[in-house]
Design a protein around this motif. Structure first.
Motif, PDB file in Angstrom:
ATOM      1  N   ARG A   1     -59.760  43.595  21.776  1.00 49.08           N
ATOM      2  CA  ARG A   1     -60.341  44.690  21.008  1.00 49.08           C
ATOM      3  C   ARG A   1     -61.233  44.090  19.940  1.00 49.08           C
ATOM      4  NH1 ARG A   1     -60.572  48.748  23.706  1.00 49.08           N
ATOM      5  NH2 ARG A   1     -59.811  47.601  25.457  1.00 49.08           N
ATOM      6  N   PRO A   2     -62.216  44.811  19.465  1.00 47.06           N
ATOM      7  CA  PRO A   2     -63.074  44.239  18.427  1.00 47.06           C
ATOM      8  C   PRO A   2     -62.311  43.966  17.150  1.00 47.06           C
ATOM      9  CG  PRO A   2     -63.530  46.569  18.741  1.00 47.06           C
ATOM     10  CD  PRO A   2     -62.584  46.173  19.813  1.00 47.06           C
TER      11      PRO A   2
ATOM     12  N   GLY B   1     -67.226  39.058  22.019  1.00 49.18           N
ATOM     13  CA  GLY B   1     -65.893  39.605  21.771  1.00 49.18           C
ATOM     14  C   GLY B   1     -65.920  40.774  20.816  1.00 49.18           C
ATOM     15  N   ASP B   2     -67.091  41.092  20.260  1.00 45.03           N
ATOM     16  CA  ASP B   2     -67.151  42.192  19.307  1.00 45.03           C
ATOM     17  C   ASP B   2     -67.302  43.539  19.996  1.00 45.03           C
ATOM     18  OD1 ASP B   2     -69.699  41.377  20.145  1.00 45.03           O
ATOM     19  OD2 ASP B   2     -70.658  42.273  18.395  1.00 45.03           O
ATOM     20  N   TYR B   3     -67.372  43.550  21.362  1.00 48.92           N
ATOM     21  CA  TYR B   3     -67.374  44.814  22.073  1.00 48.92           C
ATOM     22  C   TYR B   3     -66.041  45.004  22.759  1.00 48.92           C
ATOM     23  CZ  TYR B   3     -72.032  46.082  21.053  1.00 48.92           C
ATOM     24  OH  TYR B   3     -73.142  46.464  20.375  1.00 48.92           O
TER      25      TYR B   3
ATOM     26  N   SER C   1     -68.000  30.639  24.901  1.00 49.04           N
ATOM     27  CA  SER C   1     -68.088  32.060  25.273  1.00 49.04           C
ATOM     28  C   SER C   1     -66.692  32.656  25.388  1.00 49.04           C
ATOM     29  CB  SER C   1     -68.755  32.229  26.634  1.00 49.04           C
ATOM     30  OG  SER C   1     -70.100  31.980  26.555  1.00 49.04           O
ATOM     31  N   LYS C   2     -65.848  31.949  26.088  1.00 51.73           N
ATOM     32  CA  LYS C   2     -64.483  32.458  26.314  1.00 51.73           C
ATOM     33  C   LYS C   2     -63.751  32.578  24.981  1.00 51.73           C
ATOM     34  CE  LYS C   2     -63.804  30.485  30.904  1.00 51.73           C
ATOM     35  NZ  LYS C   2     -63.320  29.258  31.548  1.00 51.73           N
ATOM     36  N   LEU C   3     -63.964  31.566  24.146  1.00 46.15           N
ATOM     37  CA  LEU C   3     -63.318  31.555  22.833  1.00 46.15           C
ATOM     38  C   LEU C   3     -63.766  32.769  22.022  1.00 46.15           C
ATOM     39  CD1 LEU C   3     -61.525  29.162  21.968  1.00 46.15           C
ATOM     40  CD2 LEU C   3     -63.449  28.283  20.641  1.00 46.15           C
ATOM     41  N   ALA C   4     -65.067  33.009  22.033  1.00 42.27           N
ATOM     42  CA  ALA C   4     -65.621  34.123  21.244  1.00 42.27           C
ATOM     43  C   ALA C   4     -65.097  35.461  21.774  1.00 42.27           C
ATOM     44  CB  ALA C   4     -67.147  34.086  21.301  1.00 42.27           C
ATOM     45  N   GLU C   5     -65.043  35.582  23.107  1.00 40.99           N
ATOM     46  CA  GLU C   5     -64.556  36.843  23.682  1.00 40.99           C
ATOM     47  C   GLU C   5     -63.121  37.105  23.248  1.00 40.99           C
ATOM     48  OE1 GLU C   5     -65.157  36.181  27.871  1.00 40.99           O
ATOM     49  OE2 GLU C   5     -67.271  35.786  27.453  1.00 40.99           O
ATOM     50  N   GLY C   6     -62.296  36.068  23.286  1.00 45.67           N
ATOM     51  CA  GLY C   6     -60.885  36.232  22.905  1.00 45.67           C
ATOM     52  C   GLY C   6     -60.724  36.490  21.422  1.00 45.67           C
ATOM     53  N   ALA C   7     -61.643  35.934  20.612  1.00 48.63           N
ATOM     54  CA  ALA C   7     -61.486  36.003  19.157  1.00 48.63           C
ATOM     55  C   ALA C   7     -62.236  37.184  18.540  1.00 48.63           C
ATOM     56  CB  ALA C   7     -61.987  34.701  18.537  1.00 48.63           C
ATOM     57  N   GLY C   8     -62.858  38.017  19.368  1.00 50.66           N
ATOM     58  CA  GLY C   8     -63.589  39.164  18.827  1.00 50.66           C
ATOM     59  C   GLY C   8     -64.873  38.790  18.107  1.00 50.66           C
ATOM     60  N   VAL C   9     -65.486  37.695  18.529  1.00 50.48           N
ATOM     61  CA  VAL C   9     -66.673  37.181  17.833  1.00 50.48           C
ATOM     62  C   VAL C   9     -67.911  37.373  18.719  1.00 50.48           C
ATOM     63  CG1 VAL C   9     -67.768  35.013  17.088  1.00 50.48           C
ATOM     64  CG2 VAL C   9     -65.415  35.519  16.418  1.00 50.48           C
ATOM     65  N   ASP C  10     -69.062  37.625  18.091  1.00 43.56           N
ATOM     66  CA  ASP C  10     -70.338  37.709  18.807  1.00 43.56           C
ATOM     67  C   ASP C  10     -70.957  36.305  18.838  1.00 43.56           C
ATOM     68  OD1 ASP C  10     -72.944  37.979  19.600  1.00 43.56           O
ATOM     69  OD2 ASP C  10     -73.465  39.556  18.177  1.00 43.56           O
ATOM     70  N   LEU C  11     -70.837  35.619  19.970  1.00 39.51           N
ATOM     71  CA  LEU C  11     -71.330  34.235  20.034  1.00 39.51           C
ATOM     72  C   LEU C  11     -72.861  34.171  19.953  1.00 39.51           C
ATOM     73  CD1 LEU C  11     -70.431  31.264  20.296  1.00 39.51           C
ATOM     74  CD2 LEU C  11     -70.754  31.481  22.764  1.00 39.51           C
TER      75      LEU C  11
END
Ligand SMILES: NC(=O)c1ccc[n+]([C@@H]2O[C@H](COP(=O)([O-])OP(=O)(O)OC[C@H]3O[C@@H](n4cnc5c(N)ncnc54)[C@H](O)[C@@H]3O)[C@@H](O)[C@H]2O)c1
Length: 496
Positions: free
Chosen positions: A492-493, A484-486, A270-280
């Motif tokens: 930022r996305p 991370g896409d929001y 989750s943390k990785l996705a948030e930082g990377a702008g990804v929708d987990l």
């Protein structure tokens, strides 16, 4: 109901061919078990006369009073529950409650569903207090009152080793106190762990589901098998016989530890996705297509709650070290418990960031305070961790939950059934639970009520897609675990 009256009814029931079963503990498990036993029939006749016994304290007496009034002692959002209990207590007359332990002496079978908690300071899993002596005392009480030959089954979740090392000796002590020669007439003790799931399938999760059992000896195991087969749908769900009570205890603990570990595992992604702008959430959906190996991958969320997943891995470590005397490092399981415990604090951190550390006086609305949708059980909820942390920082925490009127664990926070009055004027909303009961209206409510400069934390990805565009227009911040896409404060996305 006085004991003489219970005795008369039990004798009449036995004379009419019913077996007398005493269910010890009228909590979430005991209520479901009592309801199932009471509804069991053969050739149109009720098989059991069921007595629910709870502690003789205020809470225990309240549960018995509810049962005797024809109502369920617990709420579980199962539409059939109230009907089954009411019918058994009134027209069928084969279910009643009591706080008098002498009722144990009337039973052919005693089913123990009492709780065994793990006490520990948060943030560590090394120093554990498990009040096994309380459970042993309950077994001694059963032994002191029960007639020789009674089958005792235990459905509570236990540290492994408890049945053979502690409960069986306690049962024998009780019988000896009663003057029974236990070498000539050994008590029958079986372990039949419970997989009941509070919610819409609450009753069926006891008898229309896979059940397992083990005996302290072969005679106990056989007796438990025969008893379970009378009310569990064993044609569709054949019983599993474990080789020992210890194996059965371990099976239950492994099952819950496995799930707790899977939930914890997703946190780092989750943390990785948030930082990377990804929708987990989208990523996990794509991975879940691999049926058989990946289709039960967990989605991100605020945390794991409930009475069981937050403690059961620790019961394994406790049993190994304290009851059996073997080392139990168990790094995955212990880490999972701690990761899950910390998970809700990310939401708190986001609230702090949003308020630039100045939470004092800020109105924070929590949506949903139970541990899972459709239940009123608030034990060990992630929302409690959020509520306490925010209140400690000076926030004015208010809560909405359609199924809770009093938050027993956090009585200082009042819980309302009116979502609008809770959301209106909030500086921050944290959606603590994705309950279908408010799913139909929550997004619209938030769109109508949230003002510019406020924050909505949606750890479950519940309202994001419905609210994001409107929130962006109006300057409402939105933060979602694993999305991370929001737009978030930290990332930022990334459009590809
Ligand atoms: N809640 C679940 O979904 C679930 C599922 C599977 C297994 N379990 C396990 O089942 C056990 C019971 O869980 P629960 O959720 O029903 O707990 P609970 O706290 O809701 O109910 C326990 C009940 O036992 C009563 N009790 C305790 N000691 C007693 C005594 N000495 N004499 C008479 N009554 C006594 C309490 O007053 C309470 O009503 C636990 O070990 C739990 O881990 C729970």
């Amino acid at each position: 109901m006085d004991f003489a009256h219970i005795e008369t009814r039990a004798r009449a029931a036995r004379a009419s061919g019913q077996e007398i079963v005493l269910v010890l503990g009228l909590g979430f498990v005991g209520t479901a078990v009592a309801g199932n036993l009471a509804r069991a029939e053969k050739n149109g006749a009720r098989l059991f006369f069921v007595i629910g016994l709870d502690r003789d304290d205020a809470a225990g007496r309240a549960k018995v009073a509810r049962l005797d009034a024809g109502s369920s002692p617990t709420y579980a959002n199962d539409p059939s529950l109230e009907h089954v209990i009411h019918e058994a207590c009134t027209s069928a007359q084969n279910l009643l409650g009591t706080n008098d332990p002498r009722a144990i002496g009337l039973a052919d079978v005693v089913v123990s569903c009492i709780n065994l908690d793990v006490q520990r300071e948060p943030g560590q899993t090394e120093s554990l207090v498990v009040p096994t002596e309380g459970y042993a005392a309950a077994m001694r009480m059963v032994g002191e009152h029960m007639r020789p030959g009674t089958l005792v089954t235990v459905e509570s979740t236990l540290p492994f080793g408890l049945c053979d090392r502690v409960l069986y000796p306690a049962l024998c002590d009780g019988q000896r106190k009663r003057g029974v020669d236990v070498s000539a007439k050994p008590p029958k003790l079986a372990y039949c762990y419970e997989r009941v799931m509070p919610g819409p399938d609450y009753l069926d999760s006891v008898n229309n589901f896979w059940r397992a059992y083990a005996g302290i000896d072969e005679a106990s195991a056989d007796a438990a098998r025969d008893f379970l087969a009378k009310y569990v749908n064993v044609e569709k769900f054949p019983l599993w016989r474990h080789k020992s009570t210890r194996a059965a205890e371990m099976a239950k603990l492994l099952e819950n530890s496995y799930r707790a570990t899977n939930i914890a595992f997703i946190e780092e992604w989750s943390k990785l996705a948030e930082g990377a702008g990804v929708d987990l959430f989208d990523v996990i959906k794509s991975v879940r297509v691999r049926r058989g190996t990946h289709d039960n991958m967990m989605l991100p969320g605020l945390g794991v709650g409930g009475y069981c997943l937050t403690k059961d891995a620790l019961l394994a470590a406790y049993g190994a070290e304290r009851l059996i005397g073997i080392p139990a490092e168990m790094p995955f399981s212990r880490r999972a418990i701690l990761t899950n415990e910390r998970m809700p604090l990310r939401a708190v951190q986001w609230v702090e960031e949003h308020c630039a550390g100045a939470l004092a006086g800020k109105r924070v609305a929590l949506i949903g305070v139970t541990y899972r949708p459709g239940v009123n059980d608030t034990r060990s909820t992630p929302s409690e961790i959020v509520a306490r942390a925010l209140a400690q920082r000076g926030a004015r925490v208010v809560a909405y939950d359609p199924l809770v009127t009093h938050w027993d664990e956090v009585p200082e926070i009042s819980v309302s059934q009116d979502p609008q009055s809770i959301v209106r004027g909030a500086d921050v909303v944290v959606i603590c639970l994705p309950d279908p009961l408010y799913r139909p209206f929550l997004a619209d409510l938030l769109k109508a009520e949230m003002k510019s400069g406020t924050l909505v934390v949606d750890p479950w990805n519940m309202v994001v897609d419905a609210c994001a565009a409107e929130f962006a227009k109006r300057g409402v911040q939105l933060r979602v675990y694993g999305r991370g896409d929001y737009p978030t404060a930290s990332a930022r996305p990334v459009k590809t």
